[in-house]
Design an enzyme around this catalytic site. Structure first.
Site, short mmCIF file in Angstrom:
data_model
loop_
_atom_site.label_atom_id
_atom_site.label_comp_id
_atom_site.label_asym_id
_atom_site.label_seq_id
_atom_site.Cartn_x
_atom_site.Cartn_y
_atom_site.Cartn_z
CB SER A 1 37.14 36.86 50.88
OG SER A 1 35.79 36.51 50.79
NE ARG B 1 38.26 30.46 50.36
CZ ARG B 1 37.18 29.73 50.62
NH1 ARG B 1 37.27 28.42 50.71
NH2 ARG B 1 36.00 30.30 50.77
CD GLU C 1 40.00 33.82 50.03
OE1 GLU C 1 39.39 33.82 51.12
OE2 GLU C 1 39.42 33.70 48.94
C1 FAD Z 1 33.97 38.85 43.18
C2 FAD Z 1 34.84 37.70 43.60
C3 FAD Z 1 34.32 36.67 44.36
C4 FAD Z 1 35.11 35.59 44.75
N1 FAD Z 1 34.54 34.60 45.50
C5 FAD Z 1 35.28 33.54 45.87
C6 FAD Z 1 34.68 32.48 46.64
O1 FAD Z 1 33.49 32.49 46.93
N2 FAD Z 1 35.47 31.43 47.00
C7 FAD Z 1 36.78 31.37 46.66
O2 FAD Z 1 37.44 30.38 47.03
N3 FAD Z 1 37.37 32.36 45.93
C8 FAD Z 1 36.65 33.43 45.54
N4 FAD Z 1 37.24 34.44 44.81
C9 FAD Z 1 38.67 34.37 44.49
C10 FAD Z 1 39.00 33.82 43.09
O3 FAD Z 1 37.88 33.86 42.25
C11 FAD Z 1 39.51 32.38 43.16
O4 FAD Z 1 40.64 32.29 43.99
C12 FAD Z 1 39.88 31.84 41.76
O5 FAD Z 1 40.15 30.45 41.83
C13 FAD Z 1 41.08 32.56 41.15
O6 FAD Z 1 41.17 32.14 39.81
P1 FAD Z 1 42.02 32.94 38.75
O7 FAD Z 1 42.07 32.14 37.50
O8 FAD Z 1 41.51 34.31 38.61
O9 FAD Z 1 43.46 32.93 39.46
P2 FAD Z 1 44.64 34.06 39.49
O10 FAD Z 1 44.13 35.20 40.28
O11 FAD Z 1 44.99 34.36 38.05
O12 FAD Z 1 45.75 33.27 40.18
C14 FAD Z 1 45.62 32.89 41.54
C15 FAD Z 1 46.86 32.06 41.93
O13 FAD Z 1 46.87 30.83 41.22
C16 FAD Z 1 48.05 30.70 40.42
N5 FAD Z 1 47.62 30.05 39.18
C17 FAD Z 1 46.60 30.42 38.36
N6 FAD Z 1 46.45 29.53 37.36
C18 FAD Z 1 47.40 28.59 37.53
C19 FAD Z 1 47.77 27.40 36.81
N7 FAD Z 1 47.12 27.00 35.71
N8 FAD Z 1 48.83 26.67 37.27
C20 FAD Z 1 49.49 27.05 38.38
N9 FAD Z 1 49.20 28.15 39.10
C21 FAD Z 1 48.16 28.91 38.68
C22 FAD Z 1 48.56 32.11 40.24
O14 FAD Z 1 49.96 32.13 40.00
C23 FAD Z 1 48.20 32.74 41.57
O15 FAD Z 1 49.14 32.39 42.55
C24 FAD Z 1 36.47 35.54 44.39
C25 FAD Z 1 37.02 36.58 43.61
C26 FAD Z 1 36.20 37.64 43.21
C27 FAD Z 1 36.79 38.72 42.34
#
Ligand code: FAD
Length: 339
Positions: free
Chosen positions: A239, A165, A335
């Site tokens: 998580s 992570r 996380e």
């Molecule tokens: C139900 C559920 C289950 C999940 N299961 C998992 C799992 O199994 N494994 C896991 O690893 N994660 C899991 N996650 C967490 C999440 O899905 C991941 O971390 C995902 O990659 C976040 O993507 P996002 O686009 O929503 O990011 P955001 O929440 O929008 O952003 C996350 C971070 O990334 C930065 N960011 C986003 N896009 C960019 C970009 N293009 N350039 C630079 N910085 C950027 C943001 O500033 C922030 O710091 C889960 C979440 C949920 C709600």
């Protein structure tokens, strides 16, 4: 010409469903639009937050700066060998939709990462992982735009400093790089199917089906649906805490007092302990406080039942951390990105 809006509600833009406002908000659909944005007074004078699907963010207050919503789209094959295919994917593509595209095309490598919410661009930030596979296993390179210089930069897999992570984008390059695309190398033949997680094997055995890209993806989807709350129904960010890694001697001491404590050998003399188990032992599972709580089936997931605030969820997380610390002398690290 890019449009910058003022005082925009972020409720629809975070999977916790938290009400918070962005002072400025802008959607970016191309690299050129980002370059244009970098020149605006709003970008130059304000703090900024890059926002993908908002599935790994907790807003504890209004964001007094510029939110940059990522919406770059496109999938392009960049290379092909006998056994592999390289695919460049723009950062605003939805991760799970891309996984489904790969499953349809029989491209192997990310089927175990089915149903993880969010965008392609955020996937390298915390090196998303599930069921024995991490993004780092398939990343060829990450391309971004340096927000100071406006220049394009490419990072090889090694340069991303991926860990559990973790990546360079959460540390030295935090908020400095706008990720515009990720290039993945996937298999087209000789797939390396990963069924190391017992739950996947159990589903396949139960249904009497052999492992393939499609059956593993289907198994992962059904396991996740049975265990994790759908953010469309109950607000959450998956998580909330990382699984902590503790010293082997600390683990052995804990084992004397808590004989059932699970632990997985990590790097030399360290053991990874499931945070969900620790939280459950401290009796938090299923607890509800007004409109926030700990999910009934998964203690690692904090939830917003409707009108909970980010501050309430953050306070709950702090209470959980301190009870885990006093019971096990283990510090939990979130996380989720807390803002
Ligand atoms: C139900 C559920 C289950 C999940 N299961 C998992 C799992 O199994 N494994 C896991 O690893 N994660 C899991 N996650 C967490 C999440 O899905 C991941 O971390 C995902 O990659 C976040 O993507 P996002 O686009 O929503 O990011 P955001 O929440 O929008 O952003 C996350 C971070 O990334 C930065 N960011 C986003 N896009 C960019 C970009 N293009 N350039 C630079 N910085 C950027 C943001 O500033 C922030 O710091 C889960 C979440 C949920 C709600």
């Amino acid at each position: 010409m890019i449009k910058i809006e003022k005082d925009v509600s972020l409720r629809a833009y975070n999977t916790f469903g938290i009400e918070a406002k962005a002072r400025y908000f802008c959607t970016i659909r191309s690299e050129d639009q980002l370059i244009e944005l970098i020149d605006t007074p709003e970008f130059k004078n304000e703090a900024h937050l890059i926002l993908g699907g908002g599935s790994n963010i907790l807003f504890t207050k209004d964001y007094e700066g510029l939110v940059i919503k990522v919406n770059l789209r496109g999938i392009e094959i960049t290379d092909q060998t006998t056994d592999t295919i390289s695919v460049n994917v723009k950062s605003g593509e939805v991760w799970h939709e891309f996984v489904m595209h790969c499953v349809d095309k029989q491209w192997g490598g990310i089927e175990n990462l089915s149903l993880i919410p969010g965008t392609i661009g955020a996937a390298p930030i915390q090196n998303i992982g599930a069921y024995g596979v991490e993004l780092k296993d398939v990343v060829q390179r990450v391309t971004g735009i340096d927000l100071d210089s406006g220049l394009s930069q490419t990072f090889t897999n090694a340069e991303c400093n991926f860990g559990y992570r973790e990546s360079i984008f959460k540390h030295a390059l935090k908020e400095k790089i706008f990720i515009s695309s990720v290039t993945l190398t996937l298999t087209t033949n000789n797939h390396k199917l990963n069924t190391s997680y017992g739950a996947i094997t159990s589903v396949l055995e139960e249904k009497k089906i052999s492992p393939s890209i499609k059956t593993i993806s289907d198994a992962v989807i059904s396991i996740r649906r049975s265990k994790l709350p759908d953010p469309m129904t109950i607000g959450n960010a998956g998580s909330f805490f990382k699984n902590p890694t503790i010293r082997l001697d600390h683990f052995n001491e804990l084992k004397k007092i808590h004989p059932t404590i699970p632990g997985y050998p990590s790097e030399n003399q360290y053991v990874k302990v499931p945070a969900g188990w620790l939280i459950e032992q401290c009796n938090w599972k299923g607890k509800r406080f007004n409109d926030v709580g700990v999910h009934a089936h998964q203690a690692l997931v904090l939830v917003n039942y409707g009108n909970g605030s980010g501050e309430e969820i953050f306070q709950l997380a702090k209470n959980i951390s301190s009870s885990v610390h006093s019971t096990f002398n283990i510090d939990l690290t979130p996380e989720v990105n807390i803002l």
